[in-house]
Design a protein around this motif. Structure first.
Motif, PDB file in Angstrom:
ATOM      1  N   PHE A   1      46.407  33.915  46.980  1.00 18.60           N
ATOM      2  CA  PHE A   1      46.367  34.358  45.911  1.00 18.60           C
ATOM      3  C   PHE A   1      47.128  35.000  44.594  1.00 18.60           C
ATOM      4  CE2 PHE A   1      45.153  37.492  42.056  1.00 18.60           C
ATOM      5  CZ  PHE A   1      44.113  37.987  42.142  1.00 18.60           C
ATOM      6  N   TYR A   2      48.300  34.859  45.202  1.00 20.82           N
ATOM      7  CA  TYR A   2      50.138  35.109  44.151  1.00 20.82           C
ATOM      8  C   TYR A   2      50.099  33.676  43.221  1.00 20.82           C
ATOM      9  CZ  TYR A   2      53.901  36.099  42.505  1.00 20.82           C
ATOM     10  OH  TYR A   2      55.679  36.784  41.457  1.00 20.82           O
ATOM     11  N   ARG A   3      49.794  32.545  44.052  1.00 18.37           N
ATOM     12  CA  ARG A   3      50.279  31.590  43.630  1.00 18.37           C
ATOM     13  C   ARG A   3      49.618  30.586  43.001  1.00 18.37           C
ATOM     14  NH1 ARG A   3      50.770  27.438  48.248  1.00 18.37           N
ATOM     15  NH2 ARG A   3      51.041  26.183  47.078  1.00 18.37           N
ATOM     16  N   GLY A   4      47.581  31.059  42.604  1.00 14.09           N
ATOM     17  CA  GLY A   4      46.955  30.928  41.801  1.00 14.09           C
ATOM     18  C   GLY A   4      46.585  31.575  40.381  1.00 14.09           C
ATOM     19  N   ALA A   5      47.197  32.560  40.907  1.00 14.45           N
ATOM     20  CA  ALA A   5      47.059  33.641  39.638  1.00 14.45           C
ATOM     21  C   ALA A   5      48.605  33.517  38.289  1.00 14.45           C
ATOM     22  CB  ALA A   5      46.835  34.747  40.447  1.00 14.45           C
ATOM     23  N   ALA A   6      49.375  33.168  38.091  1.00 13.46           N
ATOM     24  CA  ALA A   6      50.121  32.777  37.398  1.00 13.46           C
ATOM     25  C   ALA A   6      50.523  33.451  36.014  1.00 13.46           C
ATOM     26  CB  ALA A   6      51.079  31.513  36.715  1.00 13.46           C
ATOM     27  N   SER A   7      48.896  33.164  35.770  1.00 14.03           N
ATOM     28  CA  SER A   7      48.588  34.045  34.213  1.00 14.03           C
ATOM     29  C   SER A   7      48.704  36.123  34.037  1.00 14.03           C
ATOM     30  CB  SER A   7      46.974  33.520  33.813  1.00 14.03           C
ATOM     31  OG  SER A   7      46.176  33.030  34.896  1.00 14.03           O
ATOM     32  N   LEU A   8      48.035  36.041  35.116  1.00 17.51           N
ATOM     33  CA  LEU A   8      47.741  37.569  35.701  1.00 17.51           C
ATOM     34  C   LEU A   8      49.630  37.995  36.252  1.00 17.51           C
ATOM     35  CD1 LEU A   8      45.509  37.549  38.868  1.00 17.51           C
ATOM     36  CD2 LEU A   8      44.839  38.445  36.101  1.00 17.51           C
ATOM     37  N   MET A   9      50.096  37.883  36.118  1.00 14.42           N
ATOM     38  CA  MET A   9      51.497  37.933  36.089  1.00 14.42           C
ATOM     39  C   MET A   9      51.705  37.956  34.898  1.00 14.42           C
ATOM     40  SD  MET A   9      54.533  37.520  38.962  1.00 14.42           S
ATOM     41  CE  MET A   9      55.758  38.371  38.886  1.00 14.42           C
ATOM     42  N   ALA A  10      51.866  36.486  34.536  1.00 13.89           N
ATOM     43  CA  ALA A  10      52.423  36.712  32.482  1.00 13.89           C
ATOM     44  C   ALA A  10      52.000  37.364  31.780  1.00 13.89           C
ATOM     45  CB  ALA A  10      52.064  35.170  31.840  1.00 13.89           C
ATOM     46  N   PHE A  11      50.407  37.652  32.098  1.00 11.61           N
ATOM     47  CA  PHE A  11      50.360  38.705  31.293  1.00 11.61           C
ATOM     48  C   PHE A  11      50.489  40.138  31.175  1.00 11.61           C
ATOM     49  CE2 PHE A  11      47.010  42.213  29.973  1.00 11.61           C
ATOM     50  CZ  PHE A  11      46.483  42.082  28.984  1.00 11.61           C
ATOM     51  N   ASP A  12      51.379  40.428  32.415  1.00 15.22           N
ATOM     52  CA  ASP A  12      51.627  41.670  32.528  1.00 15.22           C
ATOM     53  C   ASP A  12      52.887  41.725  32.796  1.00 15.22           C
ATOM     54  OD1 ASP A  12      49.209  42.537  34.301  1.00 15.22           O
ATOM     55  OD2 ASP A  12      50.124  41.867  36.181  1.00 15.22           O
ATOM     56  N   LEU A  13      53.638  40.367  32.641  1.00 17.14           N
ATOM     57  CA  LEU A  13      55.125  40.452  32.567  1.00 17.14           C
ATOM     58  C   LEU A  13      55.618  40.234  30.584  1.00 17.14           C
ATOM     59  CD1 LEU A  13      56.623  37.892  34.247  1.00 17.14           C
ATOM     60  CD2 LEU A  13      56.941  40.040  34.612  1.00 17.14           C
ATOM     61  N   ALA A  14      54.271  40.422  29.931  1.00 17.35           N
ATOM     62  CA  ALA A  14      54.362  40.176  28.551  1.00 17.35           C
ATOM     63  C   ALA A  14      54.493  41.360  27.518  1.00 17.35           C
ATOM     64  CB  ALA A  14      52.906  39.223  28.027  1.00 17.35           C
TER      65      ALA A  14
END
Length: 192
Positions: free
Chosen positions: A36-49
């Motif tokens: 899931f983590y591999r496919g969810a880079a956009s979720l982490m980018a949202f959180d990191l922003a």
């Protein structure tokens, strides 16, 4: 403040993808927390922003996780180790790639049953190694940095045991037999 909607973020990340492959993507993401983590880079980018970050903008890998690192052959036919997947690349704060990579190590360690203290140690070691390498690069000439390569031989040199060296030699030997043409013929699609 924008509400975090994981489904909407994942759907948005599908823009430009082949529609018939999207269900396959989601199916793969269901396999494990790491998948899931591999496919969810956009979720982490949202959180990191939303977090404090450096103002140093670089061209990010965009999906820096441990499965996107490996052995590959250079044009000179040297077997090297490094990042090998750049389909999510974008400009951003350099620390985002470091955070994503460290997080991938923690998730993988957690899936493998490592103690929480070991998970922390793994992330700290990764970050310390990154920091030390950046410090070393800061003393080097720009052209030397450009030509810097982490060769397969470097991996053998840092192996702790004879068993680790034996395993790494086997992986390196296998990597030498692979070519992009052979992978294409074997699998019918390019390797990413």
């Amino acid at each position: 403040m924008v509400e975090r909607d994981p489904i909407a973020l994942l759907e948005k990340s599908n823009e430009g993808r082949l529609p018939n492959l999207i269900p396959i993507r989601y199916g793969r993401m269901l396999a494990s927390p790491f998948a899931f983590y591999r496919g969810a880079a956009s979720l982490m980018a949202f959180d990191l922003a939303k977090l404090p970050r450096t103002e140093i903008t670089v061209q990010l890998s965009g999906d820096a996780h441990l499965a996107n690192f490996g052995l590959f052959a250079s044009p000179e036919r040297h077997v090297l180790f490094g990042p090998n997947d750049f389909d999510e690349t974008l400009p951003g704060p350099f620390d985002w790639d470091v955070r994503r990579l460290a997080t991938s190590f923690v998730i993988s360690a957690r899936e493998r049953g490592f103690k929480q203290s070991d998970q922390r140690d793994i992330a700290r070691t990764l970050c310390a190694t990154f920091r030390e390498q950046i410090a070393e690069f800061s003393t080097m000439d720009t052209l030397d940095i450009w030509y810097y390569q982490f060769a397969a031989a470097n991996m053998l040199a840092i192996a702790d045991t004879a068993l680790e060296r034996k395993k790494e030699k086997a992986v390196i030997s296998k990597a030498r037999t692979q070519s992009s043409r052979r992978c294409w013929q074997t699998h019918g699609e390019p390797v990413s």
